[in-house]
Design a protein around this motif. Structure first.
Motif, mmCIF file in Angstrom:
data_model
loop_
_atom_site.group_PDB
_atom_site.id
_atom_site.type_symbol
_atom_site.label_atom_id
_atom_site.label_comp_id
_atom_site.label_asym_id
_atom_site.label_seq_id
_atom_site.Cartn_x
_atom_site.Cartn_y
_atom_site.Cartn_z
ATOM 1 N N THR A 34 6.997 7.197 -0.020
ATOM 2 C CA THR A 34 5.571 7.465 -0.088
ATOM 3 C C THR A 34 5.096 7.192 -1.516
ATOM 4 O OG1 THR A 34 5.776 9.786 -0.766
ATOM 5 C CG2 THR A 34 5.880 9.313 1.605
ATOM 6 N N PRO A 35 3.786 7.032 -1.728
ATOM 7 C CA PRO A 35 3.291 6.820 -3.090
ATOM 8 C C PRO A 35 3.731 7.889 -4.078
ATOM 9 C CG PRO A 35 1.569 6.306 -1.524
ATOM 10 C CD PRO A 35 2.704 6.894 -0.727
ATOM 11 N N SER A 36 3.742 9.145 -3.651
ATOM 12 C CA SER A 36 4.151 10.230 -4.552
ATOM 13 C C SER A 36 5.634 10.163 -4.865
ATOM 14 C CB SER A 36 3.792 11.585 -3.942
ATOM 15 O OG SER A 36 2.405 11.719 -3.805
ATOM 16 N N GLU A 37 6.451 9.845 -3.872
ATOM 17 C CA GLU A 37 7.890 9.716 -4.107
ATOM 18 C C GLU A 37 8.179 8.558 -5.051
ATOM 19 O OE1 GLU A 37 8.798 11.336 0.410
ATOM 20 O OE2 GLU A 37 9.195 9.251 -0.107
ATOM 21 N N TYR A 38 7.465 7.445 -4.862
ATOM 22 C CA TYR A 38 7.666 6.280 -5.731
ATOM 23 C C TYR A 38 7.249 6.601 -7.166
ATOM 24 C CZ TYR A 38 7.217 1.596 -7.689
ATOM 25 O OH TYR A 38 7.334 0.491 -8.492
ATOM 26 N N ALA A 39 6.106 7.262 -7.323
ATOM 27 C CA ALA A 39 5.641 7.612 -8.671
ATOM 28 C C ALA A 39 6.617 8.550 -9.358
ATOM 29 C CB ALA A 39 4.249 8.263 -8.596
ATOM 30 N N LEU A 40 7.197 9.473 -8.611
ATOM 31 C CA LEU A 40 8.181 10.396 -9.166
ATOM 32 C C LEU A 40 9.436 9.647 -9.613
ATOM 33 C CD1 LEU A 40 9.377 13.211 -9.693
ATOM 34 C CD2 LEU A 40 9.941 13.337 -7.257
ATOM 35 N N LEU A 41 9.953 8.782 -8.755
ATOM 36 C CA LEU A 41 11.155 8.021 -9.106
ATOM 37 C C LEU A 41 10.897 7.122 -10.307
ATOM 38 C CD1 LEU A 41 14.043 7.082 -8.558
ATOM 39 C CD2 LEU A 41 13.108 5.415 -6.923
ATOM 40 N N LEU A 42 9.742 6.471 -10.342
ATOM 41 C CA LEU A 42 9.440 5.569 -11.447
ATOM 42 C C LEU A 42 9.335 6.323 -12.761
ATOM 43 C CD1 LEU A 42 8.899 2.624 -12.115
ATOM 44 C CD2 LEU A 42 6.463 3.055 -11.746
ATOM 45 N N ALA A 43 8.736 7.513 -12.728
ATOM 46 C CA ALA A 43 8.636 8.318 -13.949
ATOM 47 C C ALA A 43 10.018 8.649 -14.494
ATOM 48 C CB ALA A 43 7.850 9.597 -13.664
ATOM 49 N N ARG A 52 18.090 0.022 -7.302
ATOM 50 C CA ARG A 52 17.254 -0.999 -7.928
ATOM 51 C C ARG A 52 15.793 -0.753 -7.601
ATOM 52 N NH1 ARG A 52 21.117 -3.547 -5.176
ATOM 53 N NH2 ARG A 52 19.710 -4.669 -3.769
ATOM 54 N N ILE A 53 14.935 -0.986 -8.611
ATOM 55 C CA ILE A 53 13.493 -0.811 -8.440
ATOM 56 C C ILE A 53 12.809 -2.093 -8.899
ATOM 57 C CG2 ILE A 53 11.453 0.569 -9.001
ATOM 58 C CD1 ILE A 53 13.397 2.822 -9.832
ATOM 59 N N ASP A 54 12.071 -2.713 -8.005
ATOM 60 C CA ASP A 54 11.259 -3.881 -8.338
ATOM 61 C C ASP A 54 9.813 -3.392 -8.430
ATOM 62 O OD1 ASP A 54 9.678 -6.167 -8.353
ATOM 63 O OD2 ASP A 54 11.032 -7.291 -7.053
ATOM 64 N N THR A 55 9.320 -3.190 -9.660
ATOM 65 C CA THR A 55 7.988 -2.594 -9.828
ATOM 66 C C THR A 55 6.876 -3.559 -9.467
ATOM 67 O OG1 THR A 55 7.930 -3.207 -12.169
ATOM 68 C CG2 THR A 55 8.834 -1.047 -11.635
ATOM 69 N N SER A 56 7.131 -4.871 -9.543
ATOM 70 C CA SER A 56 6.098 -5.836 -9.184
ATOM 71 C C SER A 56 5.826 -5.820 -7.681
ATOM 72 C CB SER A 56 6.488 -7.244 -9.640
ATOM 73 O OG SER A 56 7.669 -7.679 -8.968
ATOM 74 N N ARG A 57 6.858 -5.508 -6.895
ATOM 75 C CA ARG A 57 6.729 -5.449 -5.431
ATOM 76 C C ARG A 57 6.725 -4.025 -4.905
ATOM 77 N NH1 ARG A 57 11.350 -9.314 -3.205
ATOM 78 N NH2 ARG A 57 10.320 -8.797 -1.242
ATOM 79 N N ARG A 58 6.878 -3.046 -5.808
ATOM 80 C CA ARG A 58 6.970 -1.638 -5.418
ATOM 81 C C ARG A 58 8.078 -1.454 -4.380
ATOM 82 N NH1 ARG A 58 3.024 1.782 -6.824
ATOM 83 N NH2 ARG A 58 3.357 3.057 -4.965
ATOM 84 N N GLU A 59 9.227 -2.068 -4.644
ATOM 85 C CA GLU A 59 10.340 -2.037 -3.710
ATOM 86 C C GLU A 59 11.525 -1.298 -4.327
ATOM 87 O OE1 GLU A 59 11.611 -5.500 -0.991
ATOM 88 O OE2 GLU A 59 13.023 -5.599 -2.687
ATOM 89 N N VAL A 60 12.148 -0.432 -3.545
ATOM 90 C CA VAL A 60 13.307 0.332 -3.993
ATOM 91 C C VAL A 60 14.463 0.031 -3.054
ATOM 92 C CG1 VAL A 60 14.261 2.634 -4.391
ATOM 93 C CG2 VAL A 60 11.872 2.158 -4.985
ATOM 94 N N VAL A 61 15.615 -0.303 -3.640
ATOM 95 C CA VAL A 61 16.815 -0.590 -2.863
ATOM 96 C C VAL A 61 17.900 0.388 -3.301
ATOM 97 C CG1 VAL A 61 18.604 -2.281 -2.303
ATOM 98 C CG2 VAL A 61 16.221 -3.026 -2.640
ATOM 99 N N ALA A 62 18.456 1.117 -2.345
ATOM 100 C CA ALA A 62 19.554 2.047 -2.602
ATOM 101 C C ALA A 62 20.761 1.563 -1.824
ATOM 102 C CB ALA A 62 19.176 3.468 -2.187
ATOM 103 N N GLY A 63 21.811 1.154 -2.553
ATOM 104 C CA GLY A 63 22.959 0.552 -1.887
ATOM 105 C C GLY A 63 22.556 -0.781 -1.297
ATOM 106 N N ASP A 64 22.698 -0.922 0.015
ATOM 107 C CA ASP A 64 22.285 -2.153 0.682
ATOM 108 C C ASP A 64 21.038 -1.953 1.527
ATOM 109 O OD1 ASP A 64 23.328 -0.545 2.623
ATOM 110 O OD2 ASP A 64 24.751 -2.015 3.426
ATOM 111 N N ARG A 65 20.312 -0.853 1.274
ATOM 112 C CA ARG A 65 19.126 -0.527 2.080
ATOM 113 C C ARG A 65 17.860 -0.571 1.243
ATOM 114 N NH1 ARG A 65 18.488 4.268 2.965
ATOM 115 N NH2 ARG A 65 19.982 5.070 1.459
ATOM 116 N N THR A 66 16.822 -1.201 1.769
ATOM 117 C CA THR A 66 15.492 -1.079 1.193
ATOM 118 C C THR A 66 14.867 0.191 1.765
ATOM 119 O OG1 THR A 66 15.206 -3.471 1.007
ATOM 120 C CG2 THR A 66 13.213 -2.119 0.953
ATOM 121 N N VAL A 67 14.467 1.100 0.891
ATOM 122 C CA VAL A 67 13.972 2.408 1.352
ATOM 123 C C VAL A 67 12.456 2.465 1.231
ATOM 124 C CG1 VAL A 67 16.102 3.628 0.834
ATOM 125 C CG2 VAL A 67 14.377 3.426 -0.929
ATOM 126 N N ASP A 68 11.837 3.096 2.212
ATOM 127 C CA ASP A 68 10.389 3.273 2.224
ATOM 128 C C ASP A 68 10.039 4.605 1.583
ATOM 129 O OD1 ASP A 68 9.888 0.853 3.569
ATOM 130 O OD2 ASP A 68 10.314 1.804 5.506
#
Length: 232
Positions: A157-166, A139-155
């Motif tokens: 980096t800006p580049s990793e987030y931009a890549l996943l969002l693309a 799950r990706i919450d773009t308003s909060r820039r939050e990514v959840v994989a399974g039951d974990r919120t994952v941290d």
């Protein structure tokens, strides 16, 4: 602007030049000439971005990058005399967001700082605020820039987030490495394939149940990458 930048470098001339150019653009600049002081300032000042030299008198830049990444997803721009491609890729795999070799153009450094901070701010506004895949397993919450994989919120980096969002905005679509580097932004054309591969490797470690057998970020051999998960 008034965003805070922390420069960790043991060369006084670098501090003078970087401070002059960044302050001219409205940034607040803090300086450290060794790794321990840099870590202390990173903790106390909470900068928007770190400019980090790899070769320091006490701790190596790699050690500092690992420690910063353990605590925070603050963007890191590595500034160093180590200009070989392998050194650059190693820095990216440790979690750096960009890499500039010495000697450098101060104007290019300012441009790269701004580019990384634009990515941190989210870049283009996504079409939807909530993206969900595989029945909510990713799950990706773009308003909060939050990514959840399974039951974990994952941290990420800006580049990793931009890549996943693309990838997530058009699941199933195959992106070439060149397309992804332009979406992630902030890098020269030279060596772009290794750059994207390094970010994909890091991203898989964080979101995949089994990074060796990815179910989300899939490799399309000879072309690039796609998000293989189904929207839910």
């Amino acid at each position: 602007m008034n965003e805070k930048i922390l420069v960790i470098d043991d060369e006084p001339s670098v501090h003078e030049v970087v401070r002059a150019y960044l302050e001219r653009e409205g940034f607040i600049v803090y300086s450290a000439d060794n790794g321990l002081e840099g870590l202390r300032l990173a903790e106390s000042k909470q900068p928007a971005l770190l400019v980090l030299d790899l070769m320091l008198p006490d701790l190596s830049g790699e050690e500092i990058c690992r420690e910063v990444r353990r605590r925070s997803d603050v963007p890191i721009l590595m500034l160093t005399a180590k200009s070989a491609e392998e050194d650059r890729v190693t820095g990216l795999e440790l979690g750096a967001d960009d890499y500039l070799a010495k000697p450098f153009s101060p104007r290019e450094l300012v441009a790269r700082v701004k580019a990384v901070l634009r990515r941190t701010g989210g870049g283009d506004v996504p079409l939807v605020e909530h993206l969900s895949f595989d029945g909510g397993a990713l799950r990706i919450d773009t308003s909060r820039r939050e990514v959840v994989a399974g039951d974990r919120t994952v941290d990420l980096t800006p580049s990793e987030y931009a890549l996943l969002l693309a990838l997530a905005q058009y699941p199933g679509r195959v992106y070439s490495r060149f397309e992804l580097i332009n979406r992630v932004r902030g890098y020269d054309f030279e060596g772009y394939e290794r750059t994207i591969d390094a970010h994909v490797k890091n991203l898989r470690k964080k979101i995949e149940p089994d990074p060796a057998r990815p179910r989300y970020v899939e490799t399309v051999h000879g072309v690039g990458y796609r998000l293989g998960a189904k929207p839910s």
